[in-house]
Design an enzyme around this catalytic site. Sequence first.
Site, PDB file in Angstrom:
ATOM      1  N   HIS A 166      43.228  36.941  36.655  1.00  0.00           N
ATOM      2  CA  HIS A 166      43.288  38.304  37.196  1.00  0.00           C
ATOM      3  C   HIS A 166      43.749  38.389  38.653  1.00  0.00           C
ATOM      4  O   HIS A 166      44.238  39.431  39.095  1.00  0.00           O
ATOM      5  CB  HIS A 166      41.939  39.024  37.010  1.00  0.00           C
ATOM      6  CG  HIS A 166      40.866  38.602  37.962  1.00  0.00           C
ATOM      7  ND1 HIS A 166      40.021  37.535  37.723  1.00  0.00           N
ATOM      8  CD2 HIS A 166      40.476  39.111  39.164  1.00  0.00           C
ATOM      9  CE1 HIS A 166      39.170  37.411  38.714  1.00  0.00           C
ATOM     10  NE2 HIS A 166      39.417  38.356  39.610  1.00  0.00           N
ATOM     11  N   GLU A 199      48.277  38.992  42.369  1.00  0.00           N
ATOM     12  CA  GLU A 199      47.989  39.607  43.669  1.00  0.00           C
ATOM     13  C   GLU A 199      47.897  38.585  44.797  1.00  0.00           C
ATOM     14  O   GLU A 199      48.369  38.828  45.910  1.00  0.00           O
ATOM     15  CB  GLU A 199      46.673  40.380  43.557  1.00  0.00           C
ATOM     16  CG  GLU A 199      46.359  41.268  44.732  1.00  0.00           C
ATOM     17  CD  GLU A 199      45.069  42.045  44.506  1.00  0.00           C
ATOM     18  OE1 GLU A 199      44.278  42.120  45.456  1.00  0.00           O
ATOM     19  OE2 GLU A 199      44.858  42.548  43.391  1.00  0.00           O
ATOM     20  N   ASP A 200      47.316  37.402  44.496  1.00  0.00           N
ATOM     21  CA  ASP A 200      47.000  36.452  45.565  1.00  0.00           C
ATOM     22  C   ASP A 200      47.891  35.209  45.623  1.00  0.00           C
ATOM     23  O   ASP A 200      47.867  34.493  46.622  1.00  0.00           O
ATOM     24  CB  ASP A 200      45.536  35.982  45.431  1.00  0.00           C
ATOM     25  CG  ASP A 200      44.551  37.108  45.709  1.00  0.00           C
ATOM     26  OD1 ASP A 200      44.980  38.133  46.263  1.00  0.00           O
ATOM     27  OD2 ASP A 200      43.368  36.963  45.361  1.00  0.00           O
ATOM     28  N   ASP A 216      34.633  41.441  37.484  1.00  0.00           N
ATOM     29  CA  ASP A 216      35.137  40.976  38.782  1.00  0.00           C
ATOM     30  C   ASP A 216      34.295  41.550  39.921  1.00  0.00           C
ATOM     31  O   ASP A 216      33.857  40.833  40.826  1.00  0.00           O
ATOM     32  CB  ASP A 216      36.605  41.411  38.907  1.00  0.00           C
ATOM     33  CG  ASP A 216      37.170  41.188  40.308  1.00  0.00           C
ATOM     34  OD1 ASP A 216      36.984  40.097  40.856  1.00  0.00           O
ATOM     35  OD2 ASP A 216      37.809  42.121  40.842  1.00  0.00           O
TER      36      ASP A 216
END
Length: 720
Positions: free
Chosen positions: A83, A87-88, A150
Amino acid sequence: MPVPEAYAVQVARDVNTLLAKVSGYLKPEDLPLLVSAFMFSAACHKDQARKSGEPYITHPLAVADILADHHLDAQAIAAAFLHDTMEDTGVSKLELIDKFGKPIAELVDGLSKLEKLEFQSKEQAQAENFRKMLMAMARDVRVILVKLADRLHNMRTLDAMREDKQKRIAAETLEIYAPIANRIGLHAIYQELEDWSFRYLHPMRYEVLHKALKAARGNRREVVGKILESIRHKLVDARIEATVYGREKHLASIYRKMQEKHLSFSEVLDIYGFRVIVQDVPTCYLVLGHLHALYKPRPGMFKDYIAIPKPNGYQSLHTALSGPYGTPIEVQIRTQDMHKVAQSGVASHWMYKSGDDGVSDVQQKTHQWLQSLLEIQSMSGDSVEFLEHIKVDLFPGEVYVFTPKGKILTLPQGSTAVDFAYAVHSDIGNRCIAARINYDLMPLRSVLKTGDQVEIVTAAHAKPNPNWLNFVVTGKARSHIRHFIKTMRYEEAVQLGERMLSQAVRALMNHAVEIPPEAWERYLRENAPSRRDEILADTGLGKRLGVVVAQRLLTLAGLLAEGEARPGPILIRGTEGVAVQFSRCCNPIPGDPIIGLIKQGQGLVIHTHDCPQVVGRHGRIDPDKLLEVEWDVPPGKLFDVQIKVLAIHERGVLAQIAAAISEAGANIENVRMDNDAEGDRYTEISFTVQVENRQHLARVMQTLRSLETVVRIHRLKTGH
């Protein structure tokens, strides 16, 4: 950053534990996908660490473990591992599609923030990210299940963050994520998120309450044990098979009760509740009867969520009893299937594939809510407005009302007849004109109570009233009304702009002239990207001056005559809608000399000619912002005007004055009294009355002056 050996051993142990857990309900062929997703995520995050110093991979692993507790499918658990990769770590959606397939890539994309776009503020960025996530959730509910897992792990490990970040994340959790968990029936996650938020938002209060609750456990253990034993004996004597246990209320719930009812902790006696689990629905009601025979029920505290389930599919009987020593007891009675849904909500679809009605019902209710998100999204102008609408529907508290055919609708606390109309169908809401509540004709702003039967009266040519926004509470109603106002404002602005442009052309040319299409095309090219309607709407809303647009169009057409004439007056009929507004600072009515002030974004605002808002510092009116206007009002059109009456303070004076206003043919829209005006001898009464024009107002005031009780009367202008 290399992973320390101790961490590596722990991660390997946790992965094996997780795989053993999912092996209990997933197919053997699903396991390689999970191993592959974990290995890919571990490689992507290998140089990253959490604030606590742990390797970053421990976070996706913990999120996957939470989902495994709820028996989520292999795709959702794989998405939990992945997940944060987009994004990271810079992994692209195409790369995820290639390695793991489109469904998993869509889940991860729905969870990824819009980092690369530029926003005007943090609030707008946050709102746009929520909108993206909620839209992804509307397509696949697993998006929000992964997100909640999360957030839950982040809240469990929030100690490592700075205090200001702890409070910001806790506030966001309490405002958005906990209510979403509650809305889709994930009760255990909802309670834990609330407790963690309470802990970080109010650490001192949390600590004091936590210690008090710990101490109270010992003090109340004997009472709780006695109640449990009494309930079990009663059900055994009645030959009812049931599981009975006590449950301690969570801290955030106790704190909320203390706040709402202004109680100290020692006054909150019902920190323990009791739950009875039985085999079928008839037994639930049988147990209820026996409990009411055992302990006295507290009036008005019984709720039947079996006959009328909550919007998230939750079902139980709730009753409150007076136990030993007057101790208040709260009891929930439900079947085993209801208990599964109560604990896991929409996730029970994956946990319990029994095909029972309870699970299918919660799926249907969640689907309906998700579809309403899509509808609100289509009506909302921007992400901030969308989030505002959604927040309204997330907070708990419901009323249950009936349609004329007996169908039950669930609405938020404080909902009105207009909210009900939009809940039935958006077309019903847009065309509603009145409501019958329990067969009585009632105002549309009437607040509904549980048990009300509501029938909406509609008319083919009716339309939403902007004033409804002052009292509607549901996101669906607010978004539809706002959308209609924006559309209506645009259409009316186009019509007004066309009138203003025609009058400007007629004045400049001394006769009516039709602008040729070629001139319009050249003008639109000069003002690209624009359409003709946009130019007219801008003219009506005051973003462009009609005389300037007319001059340019006539010049492009080669038709502008020598010399320049001022445009003739715009005729004000009082039926133009929101594109023409009557200023509240001077409340003009037909017969008053008036002037039109162009205000950007508001259109044409009508003032009296001597209103301070349009008169400059030296008593001169700024000609660049003003248009000449004249009244042209059809008979029967009414306008609000305020009058103030000073009357002798005596019995029945208000009724006497109201009767006189009615006799003069005026409507009373609002009234306010001040009995202390000029001592105890007089009362000051402010009326908002509806009159046709200035002459009509003069007749009303003359009628009132003839009353012996009236000392003084004058028209009220707020700006003066």
